[in-house]
Design a protein around this motif. Structure first.
Motif, PDB file in Angstrom:
ATOM      1  N   THR A   1       0.839  -1.183   0.000  1.00  0.00           N
ATOM      2  CA  THR A   1       0.000   0.000   0.000  1.00  0.00           C
ATOM      3  C   THR A   1       0.880   1.241   0.000  1.00  0.00           C
ATOM      4  OG1 THR A   1      -1.736  -1.147   1.199  1.00  0.00           O
ATOM      5  CG2 THR A   1      -1.811   1.256   1.233  1.00  0.00           C
ATOM      6  N   GLY A   2       0.556   2.174  -0.879  1.00  0.00           N
ATOM      7  CA  GLY A   2       1.275   3.431  -0.937  1.00  0.00           C
ATOM      8  C   GLY A   2       0.339   4.601  -0.743  1.00  0.00           C
ATOM      9  N   THR A   3       0.888   5.766  -0.848  1.00  0.00           N
ATOM     10  CA  THR A   3       0.086   6.964  -0.614  1.00  0.00           C
ATOM     11  C   THR A   3      -0.963   7.183  -1.703  1.00  0.00           C
ATOM     12  OG1 THR A   3       1.917   8.149  -1.650  1.00  0.00           O
ATOM     13  CG2 THR A   3       1.791   8.215   0.744  1.00  0.00           C
ATOM     14  N   ASP A   4      -0.776   6.587  -2.878  1.00  0.00           N
ATOM     15  CA  ASP A   4      -1.736   6.787  -3.970  1.00  0.00           C
ATOM     16  C   ASP A   4      -2.330   5.515  -4.538  1.00  0.00           C
ATOM     17  OD1 ASP A   4      -1.375   9.541  -3.903  1.00  0.00           O
ATOM     18  OD2 ASP A   4       0.366   9.460  -5.223  1.00  0.00           O
ATOM     19  N   GLY A   5      -2.135   4.404  -3.855  1.00  0.00           N
ATOM     20  CA  GLY A   5      -2.714   3.182  -4.404  1.00  0.00           C
ATOM     21  C   GLY A   5      -2.133   1.957  -3.740  1.00  0.00           C
ATOM     22  N   LYS A   6      -2.479   0.833  -4.295  1.00  0.00           N
ATOM     23  CA  LYS A   6      -2.092  -0.441  -3.696  1.00  0.00           C
ATOM     24  C   LYS A   6      -1.824  -1.429  -4.806  1.00  0.00           C
ATOM     25  CE  LYS A   6      -5.475  -2.833  -1.670  1.00  0.00           C
ATOM     26  NZ  LYS A   6      -6.335  -3.619  -0.758  1.00  0.00           N
ATOM     27  N   VAL A   7      -0.747  -2.185  -4.678  1.00  0.00           N
ATOM     28  CA  VAL A   7      -0.498  -3.288  -5.607  1.00  0.00           C
ATOM     29  C   VAL A   7      -0.744  -4.584  -4.858  1.00  0.00           C
ATOM     30  CG1 VAL A   7       1.296  -4.543  -6.850  1.00  0.00           C
ATOM     31  CG2 VAL A   7       1.105  -2.077  -7.120  1.00  0.00           C
ATOM     32  N   MET A   8      -1.526  -5.454  -5.472  1.00  0.00           N
ATOM     33  CA  MET A   8      -1.892  -6.715  -4.849  1.00  0.00           C
ATOM     34  C   MET A   8      -1.315  -7.859  -5.686  1.00  0.00           C
ATOM     35  SD  MET A   8      -5.789  -5.360  -4.778  1.00  0.00           S
ATOM     36  CE  MET A   8      -6.664  -6.585  -3.777  1.00  0.00           C
ATOM     37  N   VAL A   9      -0.607  -8.752  -5.037  1.00  0.00           N
ATOM     38  CA  VAL A   9      -0.040  -9.895  -5.755  1.00  0.00           C
ATOM     39  C   VAL A   9      -0.682 -11.177  -5.230  1.00  0.00           C
ATOM     40  CG1 VAL A   9       2.063 -11.156  -6.339  1.00  0.00           C
ATOM     41  CG2 VAL A   9       2.141  -8.672  -6.062  1.00  0.00           C
ATOM     42  N   ASN A  10      -1.408 -11.833  -6.105  1.00  0.00           N
ATOM     43  CA  ASN A  10      -1.960 -13.166  -5.814  1.00  0.00           C
ATOM     44  C   ASN A  10      -2.950 -13.174  -4.655  1.00  0.00           C
ATOM     45  OD1 ASN A  10      -1.902 -15.833  -6.836  1.00  0.00           O
ATOM     46  ND2 ASN A  10      -0.792 -16.516  -5.030  1.00  0.00           N
ATOM     47  N   VAL A  11      -3.732 -12.122  -4.545  1.00  0.00           N
ATOM     48  CA  VAL A  11      -4.708 -12.062  -3.455  1.00  0.00           C
ATOM     49  C   VAL A  11      -5.815 -13.100  -3.635  1.00  0.00           C
ATOM     50  CG1 VAL A  11      -6.520 -10.602  -2.485  1.00  0.00           C
ATOM     51  CG2 VAL A  11      -4.181  -9.755  -2.637  1.00  0.00           C
ATOM     52  N   VAL A  12      -6.110 -13.438  -4.876  1.00  0.00           N
ATOM     53  CA  VAL A  12      -7.023 -14.555  -5.139  1.00  0.00           C
ATOM     54  C   VAL A  12      -6.214 -15.657  -5.831  1.00  0.00           C
ATOM     55  CG1 VAL A  12      -9.130 -15.311  -6.280  1.00  0.00           C
ATOM     56  CG2 VAL A  12      -8.966 -12.982  -5.380  1.00  0.00           C
TER      57      VAL A  12
END
Lengths: 351, 351, 351, 351
Positions: A256-267
């Motif tokens: 999570t960053g100040t302007d968004g979020k990167v999700m890896v393999n959450v599903v």
């Protein structure tokens, strides 16, 4: 020089897979030897037609294997307790080393490998943090660092949750590996350092529980645990490790960053197949990390071999594993003691 | 008696929505009055054609509203600092009360409402934990408790992450609400108690950071925080609260048990629409909890009204909010102090 | 004999990739030669360091390449119009052949390759229907045929939708390949025959449109088309082919049976990464079929090589491509004529 | 005038639900009467406490119901064969009408309702194409038309697939409704006209199969069918209708344009819950269209009531249903005859 002669020590599940990776996906590596101290593994290897076809010598003595004619590199894939001494022995013989993580659960011993490698800068010595070579994590890195897609990253959530293994094999294995936060979370800790740009730890705490494996109590371990690491500078990572998932090997990371979020393999998904029937819609999950990271191991091996052939830097500095181990051990201490473990601003543990 | 006369106090965003819910989705409730101490809200309400159509009286004095002829129930939707006193005043007048969570950020004051309600058992007094009425959480409960789909639940992960609000409105609001773990995580804590079957807390710790709202520092708060609660009996809950998400209102919960996991809203979606274009495939996320929980508020209101009309138990005991608040305050204390907060086996905080 | 000497003819995008696959993923194949009639491809190959490292000879004359010392097999990856003659020439020289689909857009010519292969049963001759080797389609097959997970399959929906190519390259390419239903849908038709258990076509109809490439009109083609094939016995397949997708290479298949449905790649994803930002949640899609089917090509090549080395049946009968082509051409005729094309019960086209 | 008095005719599954919608979600409608010709429905309604509470009169004679004192509007929710005559009777009595789709399976009869409505422009007469009021379809419309998110739309794929009903009830019901393309696909056809901006049909073809309900053969129908409609101007729609899905009510639509694609409900979900267990990850699907479109019915009813109260246009022109029916009947003809049905450029059927 278009290829290197390499040997694999350790023929457990992963050692066999590493041989497969080298044979099938690393054309510039020639597997010339394997080694194991386990009689059944030796028997399996000596009767393996594929190993014969590719001319792979089978050793039951590590020193003998290191003396194999023309050998240039070793992939250390034995149990954690001998990673360091086997790496040191290979370095002594001027062999390049790709060593499975961690170098050691003893920080001083791990440091000794780092020191030995530094003393021979022409050798390529690398610890295998396979997720660093995974296409999705690399794409995440591209988005976070190159494209600045999430602004400034400040929080990482990362899980390593294994499918339940009712054979109990893992318990015996885990006993040698430093506990759940060292054995399971080491990749997650490494990812948090990567994506938070190598912050220094400030404090950590953890809680765990025994749900399926009461026998772990005597080994001072748990089968499910969560932990938080607070870093200096307002960054935070938190982890969930489990040995008891019902649905498969579930490894995910959110940055999570100040302007968004990167999700890896959450599903997590085993493949592209969904089955629709009277239960609804469902998909399967990879049963273990091999299925999830098989491609990453091939990339890792090719990049290591390329670094040897071209005499370039290995993609991952050997010493980066030391801080990972420090944090893993601190979380494990917090888990067992119930106390917060604190660090000074240089990341040195205070107590 | 087929309907009840009800009034709503507080005409902020949620108060207006509650009036809407009562008008459009609760046929057995007749909204007869609203009340606000805010001049602009009063002006808005008095000029509202819909309120005129439905014959809703507008009050600027709460006591006057309570005296509205025939009034039977009050929905307290004002700011948290007056929840308790307004609930007490309504109870004193023998009115049924649906009070937004929390009753109070002061435990003694909250307890005073519980005590007042107990003293008049014929009154229906309920705190509005809206997620308890959400179809997905109820389905999760069905799977966990009725169908035993995940074996024995032992771990809850729950997030309440709000869309970033650059107006700064929330900061002023938050100052009155007890801090991020009390204001944001209260639903998550409630869910963890629900799905872990009312365990007693043993210890908790938390870490937070300021990423967008440095002004919160003076208010002893943060804009992003994670916390772990360890319960007696080997159960664990952990939470992530955020005021600064870029993508929307992201509220998810995972309940892990010995044989599986139930996931609620792990991939948040505004609706059923996906757009495929040169960026790939994407979907939008609800901007705030109203869009996510609008249906739940309607169910909540209907069930409260039904309990009044049929003189049955309210679906959620009023006192259950007390333990939620205790844990929220302990997490907030851990966040600010950096220390572990511990509880005895009855769930009483030790220091 | 533990490996075979193989050559690749055609060094366009796919030819280069096939060389890569053979080098990196097929240890029992030794690439000894490549061939192209294109000067720029020859120049590229002769200056390629990797080709030099692996000792790959570069030919500009196909007959000369076939005479390469010790050559045992050829991978035909040239343009469709020379697939058949190059395959025939290789068969004549007693070389094993892996030929890209289709053998030919002329049914008689395609049959001549089948006949030539039958005349030399010791040779392994296979047409490359790569999706047959994809892990997800194989898992779908396992579910449909081995596990009977969907009862009796009776309907297939299958799409091949390419990312829009504004360079116009594909238009020139398509002109040689028999039209959209032959060029794009051939895999989908093959999949429908596979999953519906080789039914005979009864009738088909199609409709198409030109949205981005009006120049295709003169080539009697379209850039988007849908078609239905009705089979004898109450089975149905329908297809959507597109040259103009904005979001990536979108290839999906649904197999519906009496008790369920198997869906393959209905939500295409490039990797395991999701980005959450102010647009919501999004993931990328593979840009072309190489990214989607790279693993399948490696499996295909290994299985072909294994069939040669072990003298076993190739995994896919050569003649199965003939019926696929018949149906593709009938759909293309329906598309252009607006008329239904009908077949008799043996699958012979009636007009 | 702040509310209208409305009656519902037909108390089958949908009629009861419409009463519920009016009671619970349409505060400006007062349900004063219901009517059914079915004795068991009458008995159910007369003994229904809720109907008593809300003062709903129960009629077994439609004309008597129309004479209910003060009645202003009727929601026609009976079987399709009486939609037209009941609508006409209500119009004759100067009552506003919301009639379930379709007005009639007989085009002339449907036209007679349109004509009658036109003759009394002060009356609000609307056909209930509920998907037009669904939040996701409206968001799709916003993206397609207002935001031009996909360039120029040229292709629609739309499915209406019902959960298998082994009671056989639907078969008897279907016999009165004009066949699968008229009964099931009518919404999909309507959506294709909406999103392709009212194109004129040029040709259509269809194929169907009987998988679970051989008894439909005698009724000249099938239980699964696909059809293509080609429109003048290079636009295309294609449909899949099914009575036999194992997993739930699966209704999805894809609108493809020159620059992108909007997908509605391509992965159907009952709610936000996912269960992870030894089968992998799974979610449930709505069992029928009520669960999928309950909110849409509430919006539809509120907008109809609002049009009456404010004397504004109904949101959907009554005559738009005529073209939908023409196309549905053409597809059904193509399905049964195996022939292409063609239309002239004004959309008039040629044979």
């Amino acid at each position: 020089m278009t290829s290197i002669k390499i040997a694999v020590v350790g023929l457990g599940r992963m050692g066999k897979r590493h041989v497969h990776t080298l044979l099938y996906r690393v054309p510039r590596a020639q597997v010339v030897a394997v080694c194991s101290s386990d009689a059944s593994e030796i028997e399996w290897a000596t009767s393996n037609q594929e190993y014969k076809d590719f001319g792979i010598a089978v050793y039951d003595n590590y020193d003998n294997m290191l003396a194999h004619p023309g050998l240039q590199a070793v992939w250390v894939s034995s149990s954690t307790d001998v990673h360091a001494c086997q790496s040191l022995a290979a370095i002594k013989r001027d062999l390049h080393v790709l060593c499975e993580k961690p170098l050691s659960t003893d920080l001083a011993e791990a440091q000794s490998v780092v020191d030995a490698a530094r003393a021979k800068p022409s050798l390529k010595v690398m610890a295998g943090f396979s997720r660093r070579f995974d296409a999705s994590y690399r794409d995440a890195s591209l988005k976070v660092f190159d494209k600045k897609a999430i602004g400034s990253p400040f929080m990482v959530r990362s899980n390593t949750c294994d499918l339940r293994d009712d054979t109990g094999f893992f318990v015996r294995y885990a006993a040698r590996n430093g506990g759940i936060f060292v054995d399971c979370a080491i990749h997650d800790i490494d990812l948090s350092l990567w994506f938070l740009d190598n912050p220094k730890p400030k404090a950590c705490w953890a809680a765990g529980t025994l749900q399926h494996h009461p026998e772990l109590k005597d080994l001072s371990d748990v089968d499910n645990a969560v932990g938080i690491v607070e870093f200096w500078g307002g960054k935070i990572a938190y982890f969930y490790c489990s040995r008891t998932q019902a649905h498969g090997h579930d490894v995910c990371t959110e940055i999570t960053g100040t302007d968004g979020k990167v999700m890896v393999n959450v599903v997590p998904k085993r493949n592209n197949v969904v089955l629709a029937d009277s239960l609804g819609l469902r998909h399967e999950v990879q049963p273990e990390y091999w299925e999830r990271f098989e491609d990453a191991f091939a990339v890792e091996a090719n990049e290591f071999v390329s670094a040897v052939l071209k005499d370039t830097e290995v993609p991952l500095p050997l010493e980066s594993g030391i801080m990972v181990m420090k944090i893993g051990q601190a979380l494990q201490h917090a888990l067992l003691s119930g106390e917060v473990v604190r660090f000074d601003e240089s990341g040195e543990r205070l107590h």
